[in-house]
Design an enzyme around this catalytic site. Structure first.
Site, PDB file in Angstrom:
ATOM      1  N   LYS A 171       0.840  -1.212   0.000  1.00 33.75           N
ATOM      2  CA  LYS A 171       0.000   0.000   0.000  1.00 33.75           C
ATOM      3  C   LYS A 171       0.867   1.252   0.000  1.00 33.75           C
ATOM      4  CE  LYS A 171      -1.761   1.711   4.036  1.00 33.75           C
ATOM      5  NZ  LYS A 171      -1.481   3.147   4.203  1.00 33.75           N
ATOM      6  N   ASN A 172       1.850   1.287   0.898  1.00 34.71           N
ATOM      7  CA  ASN A 172       2.636   2.514   1.061  1.00 34.71           C
ATOM      8  C   ASN A 172       3.578   2.777  -0.109  1.00 34.71           C
ATOM      9  OD1 ASN A 172       1.306   2.944   3.415  1.00 34.71           O
ATOM     10  ND2 ASN A 172       3.062   2.602   4.779  1.00 34.71           N
ATOM     11  N   ASP A 213       4.849   0.747  12.059  1.00 40.63           N
ATOM     12  CA  ASP A 213       3.627   0.108  11.558  1.00 40.63           C
ATOM     13  C   ASP A 213       3.507  -1.354  12.006  1.00 40.63           C
ATOM     14  OD1 ASP A 213       2.890   2.432  10.355  1.00 40.63           O
ATOM     15  OD2 ASP A 213       3.234   1.768   8.298  1.00 40.63           O
ATOM     16  N   ARG A 253      -8.530  -0.183   4.919  1.00 42.22           N
ATOM     17  CA  ARG A 253      -7.673   0.789   4.247  1.00 42.22           C
ATOM     18  C   ARG A 253      -6.347   0.149   3.845  1.00 42.22           C
ATOM     19  NH1 ARG A 253      -6.033   4.947   7.675  1.00 42.22           N
ATOM     20  NH2 ARG A 253      -4.685   5.149   5.893  1.00 42.22           N
TER      21      ARG A 253
HETATM   22  C1  UD1 Z   1       4.478   6.992   6.443  1.00 44.13           C
HETATM   23  C2  UD1 Z   1       3.625   5.758   6.271  1.00 44.13           C
HETATM   24  C3  UD1 Z   1       3.123   5.275   7.611  1.00 44.13           C
HETATM   25  C4  UD1 Z   1       4.282   5.069   8.559  1.00 44.13           C
HETATM   26  C5  UD1 Z   1       5.161   6.310   8.620  1.00 44.13           C
HETATM   27  C6  UD1 Z   1       6.440   6.099   9.431  1.00 44.13           C
HETATM   28  C7  UD1 Z   1       2.621   6.001   4.102  1.00 44.13           C
HETATM   29  C8  UD1 Z   1       1.366   6.218   3.345  1.00 44.13           C
HETATM   30  N1  UD1 Z   1       2.511   6.071   5.424  1.00 44.13           N
HETATM   31  O1  UD1 Z   1       3.631   7.992   7.004  1.00 44.13           O
HETATM   32  O2  UD1 Z   1       2.430   4.043   7.409  1.00 44.13           O
HETATM   33  O3  UD1 Z   1       3.772   4.799   9.831  1.00 44.13           O
HETATM   34  O4  UD1 Z   1       5.555   6.698   7.306  1.00 44.13           O
HETATM   35  O5  UD1 Z   1       7.171   5.029   8.926  1.00 44.13           O
HETATM   36  O6  UD1 Z   1       3.648   5.721   3.558  1.00 44.13           O
HETATM   37  N2  UD1 Z   1       6.161  14.853  10.772  1.00 44.13           N
HETATM   38  C9  UD1 Z   1       6.182  16.188  11.097  1.00 44.13           C
HETATM   39  N3  UD1 Z   1       6.087  17.101  10.072  1.00 44.13           N
HETATM   40  C10 UD1 Z   1       5.967  16.733   8.758  1.00 44.13           C
HETATM   41  C11 UD1 Z   1       5.953  15.342   8.461  1.00 44.13           C
HETATM   42  C12 UD1 Z   1       6.052  14.442   9.484  1.00 44.13           C
HETATM   43  O7  UD1 Z   1       6.282  16.572  12.242  1.00 44.13           O
HETATM   44  O8  UD1 Z   1       5.891  17.609   7.877  1.00 44.13           O
HETATM   45  C13 UD1 Z   1       6.266  13.856  11.868  1.00 44.13           C
HETATM   46  C14 UD1 Z   1       5.012  13.005  11.974  1.00 44.13           C
HETATM   47  O9  UD1 Z   1       4.017  13.655  12.734  1.00 44.13           O
HETATM   48  C15 UD1 Z   1       5.530  11.769  12.636  1.00 44.13           C
HETATM   49  C16 UD1 Z   1       6.933  11.621  12.039  1.00 44.13           C
HETATM   50  O10 UD1 Z   1       7.286  12.916  11.553  1.00 44.13           O
HETATM   51  O11 UD1 Z   1       5.638  11.945  14.014  1.00 44.13           O
HETATM   52  C17 UD1 Z   1       7.032  10.602  10.926  1.00 44.13           C
HETATM   53  O12 UD1 Z   1       6.124  10.904   9.901  1.00 44.13           O
HETATM   54  P1  UD1 Z   1       6.356  10.481   8.389  1.00 44.13           P
HETATM   55  O13 UD1 Z   1       7.610   9.701   8.236  1.00 44.13           O
HETATM   56  O14 UD1 Z   1       6.176  11.703   7.546  1.00 44.13           O
HETATM   57  O15 UD1 Z   1       5.132   9.507   8.162  1.00 44.13           O
HETATM   58  P2  UD1 Z   1       4.078   9.510   7.010  1.00 44.13           P
HETATM   59  O16 UD1 Z   1       4.717   9.838   5.700  1.00 44.13           O
HETATM   60  O17 UD1 Z   1       2.892  10.294   7.439  1.00 44.13           O
END
Ligand code: UD1
Length: 417
Positions: free
Chosen positions: A22-23, A306, A398
């Site tokens: 999915k990701n 995850d 999902r």
């Molecule tokens: C992706 C995955 C999700 C997984 C996560 C971490 C997808 C669709 N989802 O989510 O399944 O759990 O990576 O491996 O691929 N953060 C900020 N600011 C930002 C972006 C992120 O503070 O602009 C923080 C987030 O709140 C979180 C951390 O950084 O605490 C990690 O987030 P991120 O790696 O961006 O996860 P996702 O891309 O949302």
């Protein structure tokens, strides 16, 4: 309202073909926006997030259709730059379309994305990176309006290796003028899969899989045929499920090296695990052992956040106490109430969860709280005595292609009503 009815206590055994990731599929579908020609994506899992991505593509003017697990996207007619709020809200990955639409059209209007409630999930890093590439970002009645007169490469250092921010920079960078250098990039395997897809379309990207990614911008990408990588988190789920319920499983079409950070922890529970090419064999012992070292979730190649919930479900009945430390999301223990309702002994203190192994779990009525938390409840239910009823299945749907059919094919007594 749909429910899963699970009668636990049966050992699982059999062979299971792992679904596509999915990701990986979601950002790759977003990347199709950048191509001038049709792209054909094999091994896309049929699940609601992928359908949401297809709806976003269609509303942009990119014709998107399914045939089995193949998604075909024809972006030649893309004419819109706006994603309605209702579509943005359906999943977190809707934000990946931001980088792609700006890359192609020079502007886009989106809103804050939805997705699992795991605590605050800001997009500040995404926006700060795009600004460095010449994108102006403004707020118009709660909508995020992005415009770039001239999208250009930049040197960007992320304060944290965010998966989503890394993907947005890559999507924007392949269309920007000049070179983009991204430091402290996320190293998740799904980033490599996105880059491999983009390279198959003609993009020039180096360094993915490491912390420094270099993108040479290029105006036009062509179409391609691509196979999406296997889903390492669904793989972790089915292995944890078998470890929880007891039994043996052969997981085929798996991504063994990418699952290593998870497998090395799972192995400490006393399960026998053998890998060969793209297959993983697991046989559980009579009773799982606790994991002695603290299980700390970290960016890849650390233990994946995850997989935290599903492994916790398996450790509920282990011999001894296991300790988790959740370092990625602030609020990722929402499944523990349901597991405790089923007889587990889990105490949460901030980012730490202490799981004292109990002899048995019992059935209960529980609600899926989020995607992976819901999957953890399915794993726990299969290992519990008696009947468990799980509701709020939209969370689970999902990310899993028919989780009940997969578990039933392994001999689990589980049905959807
Ligand atoms: C992706 C995955 C999700 C997984 C996560 C971490 C997808 C669709 N989802 O989510 O399944 O759990 O990576 O491996 O691929 N953060 C900020 N600011 C930002 C972006 C992120 O503070 O602009 C923080 C987030 O709140 C979180 C951390 O950084 O605490 C990690 O987030 P991120 O790696 O961006 O996860 P996702 O891309 O949302």
């Amino acid at each position: 309202m749909q429910k899963l009815i699970v009668n636990g206590g049966r050992r699982l055994h059999g062979e299971l073909k792992l679904q596509g990731s999915k990701n990986s599929a979601l950002p790759i579908m977003a990347a199709c926006v950048l191509s001038s020609e049709e792209c054909s994506l094999r091994n896309c899992p049929r699940l609601t997030d992928v359908y949401s991505a297809a709806r976003i593509l269609n509303c942009l003017g990119c014709r998107c259709s399914f045939s089995g697990n193949t998604v075909t996207a024809d972006p030649s007619g893309i004419n819109a730059t706006e994603i309605p709020e209702s579509l943005m809200r359906q999943m977190r990955s809707s934000i990946m379309f931001m980088g792609a639409i700006i890359g192609r059209m020079g502007e886009c209007t989106v809103s804050v994305p939805g997705g699992c409630e795991l605590g605050p999930r800001p997009i500040d890093m995404h926006l700060a990176a795009l600004r460095k590439m010449g994108v102006s970002v403004s707020d118009s009645g709660g909508r995020i309006v992005c415009r770039a007169e001239r999208l250009h490469g930049a040197k960007i250092s992320l304060p944290f290796p965010s998966v989503g921010a890394t993907e947005n920079v890559i999507l924007c960078g392949v269309c920007a003028e000049g070179e983009t250098v991204l430091n402290n990039a996320a190293r998740e395997p799904e980033i490599c899969d996105l880059c491999s897809f983009l390279r198959a379309c003609g993009a020039q990207i180096k360094g993915d899989g490491g912390s420094r990614i270099v993108i040479s911008g290029r105006a036009e990408l062509h179409g391609c045929e691509y196979t999406v990588m296997p889903d390492r988190i669904a793989g972790a789920t089915y292995l944890s499920m078998t470890a929880a319920a007891g039994g043996e499983i052969i997981l085929t079409d798996a991504c063994v090296p990418e699952m290593e950070p998870f497998l090395s922890v799972l192995e400490q529970t006393g399960c026998s695990i053998y890998t060969k090419d793209d297959s993983i064999y697991l046989r559980s012992g009579p009773r799982l052992r606790c994991v002695r070292e603290r299980i700390r979730t970290m960016p890849h190649p650390g233990f994946p956040t995850d997989a935290q919930a599903v492994l916790m479900a398996a450790l509920c009945k282990a011999d001894g106490t296991s300790v988790f430390e959740e370092n990625i999301f602030d609020c990722r223990y929402r499944h523990t109430d349901a597991l405790n309702k089923m007889g587990a002994d889990i105490q949460v203190l901030g980012k730490v969860a202490v799981v004292r192994g109990v002899r048995s779990l019992h059935g209960a009525e529980v609600e899926a709280t989020d995607l992976r938390g819901g999957a953890a409840m399915v794993a726990a239910a299969l290992s519990a005595e008696g009947e468990t009823v799980i509701t709020e299945l939209h969370h689970i749907d999902r990310g899993y292609e028919k989780i009940e059919e997969a578990a039933a094919s392994l001999g689990g007594d589980i049905r959807r009503v």
